[in-house]
Design a protein around this motif. Structure first.
Motif, PDB file in Angstrom:
ATOM      1  N   CYS A  59       0.808  -1.226   0.000  1.00 19.17           N
ATOM      2  CA  CYS A  59       0.000   0.000   0.000  1.00 19.17           C
ATOM      3  C   CYS A  59       0.839   1.273   0.000  1.00 19.17           C
ATOM      4  CB  CYS A  59      -0.945  -0.007   1.207  1.00 19.17           C
ATOM      5  SG  CYS A  59      -2.231  -1.284   1.105  1.00 19.17           S
ATOM      6  N   ARG A  60       2.129   1.167  -0.159  1.00 25.12           N
ATOM      7  CA  ARG A  60       2.993   2.355  -0.133  1.00 25.12           C
ATOM      8  C   ARG A  60       2.786   3.253  -1.341  1.00 25.12           C
ATOM      9  NH1 ARG A  60       8.160  -0.477   2.507  1.00 25.12           N
ATOM     10  NH2 ARG A  60       7.649   0.066   4.657  1.00 25.12           N
ATOM     11  N   LYS A  61       2.425   2.656  -2.464  1.00 21.55           N
ATOM     12  CA  LYS A  61       2.176   3.416  -3.688  1.00 21.55           C
ATOM     13  C   LYS A  61       0.884   2.902  -4.302  1.00 21.55           C
ATOM     14  CE  LYS A  61       7.075   3.393  -4.769  1.00 21.55           C
ATOM     15  NZ  LYS A  61       8.045   2.763  -5.651  1.00 21.55           N
ATOM     16  N   PRO A  62       0.171   3.759  -5.022  1.00 18.15           N
ATOM     17  CA  PRO A  62      -1.022   3.270  -5.721  1.00 18.15           C
ATOM     18  C   PRO A  62      -0.650   2.156  -6.705  1.00 18.15           C
ATOM     19  CG  PRO A  62      -0.906   5.667  -5.777  1.00 18.15           C
ATOM     20  CD  PRO A  62       0.397   5.178  -5.202  1.00 18.15           C
ATOM     21  N   ASP A  63      -1.460   1.150  -6.775  1.00 17.63           N
ATOM     22  CA  ASP A  63      -1.267   0.026  -7.702  1.00 17.63           C
ATOM     23  C   ASP A  63       0.062  -0.693  -7.506  1.00 17.63           C
ATOM     24  OD1 ASP A  63      -3.760   0.592  -8.927  1.00 17.63           O
ATOM     25  OD2 ASP A  63      -2.803   2.175 -10.101  1.00 17.63           O
ATOM     26  N   GLU A  64       0.571  -0.698  -6.281  1.00 23.60           N
ATOM     27  CA  GLU A  64       1.840  -1.386  -5.974  1.00 23.60           C
ATOM     28  C   GLU A  64       1.669  -2.890  -6.157  1.00 23.60           C
ATOM     29  OE1 GLU A  64       5.889  -1.467  -4.455  1.00 23.60           O
ATOM     30  OE2 GLU A  64       4.629   0.225  -5.009  1.00 23.60           O
ATOM     31  N   ARG A  65       2.631  -3.486  -6.819  1.00 25.76           N
ATOM     32  CA  ARG A  65       2.692  -4.938  -6.998  1.00 25.76           C
ATOM     33  C   ARG A  65       4.098  -5.387  -6.638  1.00 25.76           C
ATOM     34  NH1 ARG A  65      -0.361  -5.699 -12.817  1.00 25.76           N
ATOM     35  NH2 ARG A  65      -2.464  -5.352 -12.006  1.00 25.76           N
ATOM     36  N   VAL A  66       4.185  -6.446  -5.835  1.00 23.00           N
ATOM     37  CA  VAL A  66       5.478  -6.902  -5.335  1.00 23.00           C
ATOM     38  C   VAL A  66       5.560  -8.411  -5.517  1.00 23.00           C
ATOM     39  CG1 VAL A  66       6.962  -7.011  -3.291  1.00 23.00           C
ATOM     40  CG2 VAL A  66       5.498  -5.020  -3.650  1.00 23.00           C
ATOM     41  N   SER A  67       6.725  -8.896  -5.874  1.00 27.94           N
ATOM     42  CA  SER A  67       6.900 -10.340  -6.022  1.00 27.94           C
ATOM     43  C   SER A  67       6.888 -11.009  -4.646  1.00 27.94           C
ATOM     44  CB  SER A  67       8.215 -10.657  -6.732  1.00 27.94           C
ATOM     45  OG  SER A  67       9.312 -10.395  -5.868  1.00 27.94           O
ATOM     46  N   GLY A 102       6.524  -8.659 -17.051  1.00 28.46           N
ATOM     47  CA  GLY A 102       7.860  -8.802 -17.603  1.00 28.46           C
ATOM     48  C   GLY A 102       8.419 -10.215 -17.561  1.00 28.46           C
ATOM     49  N   ASP A 103       7.771 -11.117 -16.820  1.00 25.14           N
ATOM     50  CA  ASP A 103       8.306 -12.474 -16.651  1.00 25.14           C
ATOM     51  C   ASP A 103       7.147 -13.426 -16.426  1.00 25.14           C
ATOM     52  OD1 ASP A 103       9.575 -14.819 -15.953  1.00 25.14           O
ATOM     53  OD2 ASP A 103      10.743 -13.956 -14.315  1.00 25.14           O
ATOM     54  N   SER A 106       6.948 -15.487 -13.251  1.00 26.70           N
ATOM     55  CA  SER A 106       6.848 -14.806 -11.966  1.00 26.70           C
ATOM     56  C   SER A 106       5.424 -14.334 -11.702  1.00 26.70           C
ATOM     57  CB  SER A 106       7.797 -13.603 -11.955  1.00 26.70           C
ATOM     58  OG  SER A 106       7.777 -12.968 -10.715  1.00 26.70           O
ATOM     59  N   VAL A 107       5.077 -14.312 -10.423  1.00 30.26           N
ATOM     60  CA  VAL A 107       3.765 -13.848  -9.990  1.00 30.26           C
ATOM     61  C   VAL A 107       3.980 -12.677  -9.040  1.00 30.26           C
ATOM     62  CG1 VAL A 107       1.697 -14.475  -8.694  1.00 30.26           C
ATOM     63  CG2 VAL A 107       2.734 -16.133 -10.228  1.00 30.26           C
ATOM     64  N   LEU A 108       3.151 -11.660  -9.201  1.00 30.09           N
ATOM     65  CA  LEU A 108       3.195 -10.501  -8.314  1.00 30.09           C
ATOM     66  C   LEU A 108       1.988 -10.537  -7.389  1.00 30.09           C
ATOM     67  CD1 LEU A 108       4.169  -7.771 -10.933  1.00 30.09           C
ATOM     68  CD2 LEU A 108       5.680  -9.052  -9.396  1.00 30.09           C
TER      69      LEU A 108
END
Length: 160
Positions: A59-67, A102-103, A106-108
């Motif tokens: 939630c640090r940035k709008p639309d944040e996605r992290v692996s 991009g990969d 990988s899943v975000l």
């Protein structure tokens, strides 16, 4: 004094050293504060403190996605541990997994609208507990010194 007695004295001194005591106080305080935060988050928001930590990162940035790998590294969890945690959070509709653009391998992970709403509620609970048990017991000057010292310790450990 025989060798066994000298060894016993040496062991006793080591176990009662100021460094052992002081570091133990730090660990006990941090553990008890984390337990208090976890209990209040579970009772008021139906999430664990670790789930809250995941939501902070999402939630640090709008639309944040992290692996999941980065989340595991940030939270010092194993790959299996983060997978189980994200499974539980996905089951509670707090997060969802999305393919990485991009990969394909990988899943975000991203927060859902429900997850963001729970995060806002949990952030208020977290702030209340931290204020009561981490900030309020200290004078303003002591709090500034403590957080400054903790920052210095953190930086020293990052350098190694």
């Amino acid at each position: 004094m025989d060798a066994a007695s000298r060894r016993g004295d040496e062991v006793t001194r080591a176990a009662n050293s100021g460094l052992v005591r002081d570091f133990g106080l730090l660990l006990k305080a941090a553990t008890r504060l984390e337990q208090r935060i976890d209990a209040d988050l579970r009772r008021e928001c139906a999430i664990s403190h670790t789930m809250f930590e995941v939501l902070i990162r999402l939630c640090r940035k709008p639309d944040e996605r992290v692996s999941q790998r980065r989340l595991a590294d940030d939270l010092t969890l194993t790959s299996g541990g983060i997978t189980r945690l994200i499974d539980r959070m996905e089951g509670a509709a707090l997060v969802r997994r999305v393919p990485s653009p991009g990969d394909r391998r990988s899943v975000l992970v991203e927060a859902t609208e429900g997850g963001r709403a729970v995060f806002v509620q949990a952030a208020a609970v977290h702030a209340r507990v931290v204020e009561r048990y981490f900030v309020a017991p200290l004078t303003r000057d002591d709090y500034v010194r403590l957080t400054g010292s903790l920052s210095e310790i953190h930086e020293a450990l990052r350098g190694d």
